[in-house]
Design an enzyme around this catalytic site. Sequence first.
Site, PDB file in Angstrom:
ATOM      1  N   TRP A  44      -4.141  -6.490   5.268  1.00  0.00           N
ATOM      2  CA  TRP A  44      -5.467  -6.629   5.887  1.00  0.00           C
ATOM      3  C   TRP A  44      -5.884  -8.089   5.993  1.00  0.00           C
ATOM      4  O   TRP A  44      -6.818  -8.412   6.739  1.00  0.00           O
ATOM      5  CB  TRP A  44      -6.505  -5.856   5.079  1.00  0.00           C
ATOM      6  N   ASP A  45      -5.189  -8.974   5.278  1.00  0.00           N
ATOM      7  CA  ASP A  45      -5.482 -10.408   5.345  1.00  0.00           C
ATOM      8  C   ASP A  45      -5.558 -10.878   6.794  1.00  0.00           C
ATOM      9  O   ASP A  45      -6.394 -11.707   7.150  1.00  0.00           O
ATOM     10  CB  ASP A  45      -4.372 -11.229   4.678  1.00  0.00           C
ATOM     11  N   GLU A  64      -8.979  -4.969  -5.983  1.00  0.00           N
ATOM     12  CA  GLU A  64      -7.892  -4.114  -6.455  1.00  0.00           C
ATOM     13  C   GLU A  64      -7.936  -3.881  -7.969  1.00  0.00           C
ATOM     14  O   GLU A  64      -7.003  -3.278  -8.526  1.00  0.00           O
ATOM     15  CB  GLU A  64      -6.558  -4.698  -6.022  1.00  0.00           C
ATOM     16  N   LYS A  86     -11.388  -8.532  -9.114  1.00  0.00           N
ATOM     17  CA  LYS A  86     -10.259  -9.407  -8.791  1.00  0.00           C
ATOM     18  C   LYS A  86     -10.640 -10.429  -7.725  1.00  0.00           C
ATOM     19  O   LYS A  86     -10.292 -11.603  -7.818  1.00  0.00           O
ATOM     20  CB  LYS A  86      -9.073  -8.574  -8.319  1.00  0.00           C
ATOM     21  N   GLN A  87     -11.301  -9.954  -6.679  1.00  0.00           N
ATOM     22  CA  GLN A  87     -11.639 -10.809  -5.552  1.00  0.00           C
ATOM     23  C   GLN A  87     -12.923 -10.310  -4.907  1.00  0.00           C
ATOM     24  O   GLN A  87     -13.341  -9.177  -5.119  1.00  0.00           O
ATOM     25  CB  GLN A  87     -10.512 -10.787  -4.523  1.00  0.00           C
TER      26      GLN A  87
END
Length: 792
Positions: free
Chosen positions: A360-361, A487, A591-592
């Site tokens: 998806w980046d 994630e 995580k992000q």
Amino acid sequence: MITHPSYMVEPWCLRETELSMDVLSQSESVFALSNGHVGWRGNLDEGEPHGLPGSYLNGVFEFRPLPYAEAGYGYPESGQTIINVTNGKLVRLLVDDEPFDLRYGKCHKHERLLDFRTGLLHRTAEWTSPSGRSVRVRSTRLVSFTQRAVGAVSYEIEPLDDEMRIVVQSELVANEQLPNAEGDPRAAAVLETPLVSEEHAAHESRIRLLHRTARSGLRVGVAAAHFVNGAKAETASESSDDLGRFTVTSRLRPGQKLCVEKIVAHGWSAVRSAPAVRDQVDAALAAATSTGWAGLVDEQRAYLAEFWAGSDVEVDGDAEIQQAVRFALFHVLQAGARGEARALPAKGLTGPGYDGHCFWDTETFVLPALTYTAPQAVEQALRWRYNTMPEAQERARQLGLAGSAFPWRTINGSECSGYWPAGTAAFHINADIADAVVRYIRATCDDAFEREVGLPLLVETARLWRSLGHHDHHGDFHIDGVTGPDEYSAIADDNVYTNLMAQHNLREAAAAAERHPDLASALGVDDEETAAWRDAASRMTLPYNAELEVHEQSEGFTRHQLWDFARTHAERYPLLLNFPYFDLYRKQVVKQADLVLAMCLRGDAFTPEEKARNFAYYEQLTVRDSSLSACGQAVMAAEVGHMRLAYDYVGEAAMMDLSDLEGNTRDGIHIASLAGTWFALVIGFGGMREDDGLIAFNPRLPEQLGRLAFTVQFRQRRVRVEITGTTATYTLLDGDSLDIRHCGERMALVSASPESRQIPPIPTGPAPEQPAGRAPARRGRATGRPEGEGAH
């Protein structure tokens, strides 16, 4: 740079002033050349010493088994791994009878320079052999943007003392020996001898190898032609299954030079025969040799001059970020310029990291940057998604869903994620694709694309959401059991990022169907279906904790136990390599950027007060174990007024590969984080958003920067924006007049007539905290260099 003093800070190039074995692998990644179709790692011309050899063709991969401790329905049967194809950049040198090898003898000088304006990688080396012979070697390398199958090398040798015998061996080598992986699950699976020889040939100055992959059935051809200039020389050529060699022999006196120009053509196919691929490669080589080395260089310069005229970003006050954003834009262009209906991998074509997969980046971080700087690359990347829709439809049927379920990670369009909580369950990939489609259409007004590609993608992804989610007895719409961008929180109900992006997807699909009723009808869309999409969007659930006055990342997230950050030592990051997922999933640790990213992309769904509270809450939980996090945090930090923090996050995104912050740049650079540098500067400090068909700007600049200027492309026009601490100036560089917004004020731009406006004061509040030890490094005002860890 790369945490090594031999890397210089310069505005338009990346320069290495000595060869350091400590950072050899990283340098091979940052000096990589690509055009989105062909990728050459920045290995030394002679091949050795090396960290990781690499030559790649976009879409060429091999299958590998995916072992499971316990089998389950719907698990992918095999994975896909990018392979190192035939290496055409090798030029070996013997001085008298000794190989030119910088590990022996004495290296007096070694400099490499990657020029962002010309796309050329230059190298100069001065070396004395163990027997005392001294030579100077100059080489220049390119991978062509204008002739997508072509790479080329110019290699020049000059004696510095006595007369000597010189032998140059220009080679094509297949099945190079690769180093073993180091146990990091994010690294590529190494496949030995993936290529099976089908044909080899050598005639005069030309050599050619033809191979196929054993399991994926792809056929690969590489051919090279040579031109010898300067001193008188003898030549010969030969070939075998995995080697093609053109040899040049000459005796040189001091002052004489021998130059070998090598032009390499590549081709591959999953369906064409061996003769057809051979003819394809020979034709590409014929075209390139007709252009010649000098012509290829001229074409490269012209292509990049046009690119920079519509994309450059200027930063006053931080020389490192200035260099880094141009490095970033250059590599993002390299990743996507000539992909032409192929995937855009997370590492581009700079290394085998993440097995060469696309995630998806691409749609969420890379395509936004390309939409406003090189929109033609976006059309091709989204066309690849469209071409893989049959695989996505089959995957949806397998999962019992309607529409298309696009893969979490893939090369050829089939899902190859072996861990379903972070793969299959991350359905947001479908809305990310839809978001990229809508952004591209609005920025380009490409009606033909919308009709042919955009509408089917929007319809198929909308159908996925309507079948995946459900209405409860109150009529509210829920999407349960999914994984959002974070994630460390898997299989959650009503992830806000997923729900908001799905809501956008559903609304835009309904609107597109209304614009093109005949085409929508042909896809089986009727009024009842579009009404169902709109109803689901209007009743979408967004969990909110009224007591804390923040949105929940997902239902129940804020009642989870907090992660014990104080007792988590620095060496135990990233957490996924040191703690079980079971423990991560049941704690408040991020995580992000997840909810924060939702506020970046769907800012219309939040009030300014909600954004400030949400940002502060999730900032204290986010550990940034992903290279995708810092840029989103930079954008939101700037929007809610934490300019010093935003500046530090911009620095982290910008230096991800140049300082090897995650310790895995050796496997290839992080294309999405590089795009995130542009994202953080233009979307963050420039405050650029799309607003009801207009581009809008809400600029703000941290005190560490004196000026920010950038150019974006929008609806076949180029707009230049220049920001100082108090003023923003907008200039339409070409095209008809264009309406934009500045801080909510609508204004008309006329070509070559700058318009300046004042920037309102930036609201400020208490600085948020980060988890212990996870604050971004503070950047010094004078140099831009990090000052070390610190709280904000």
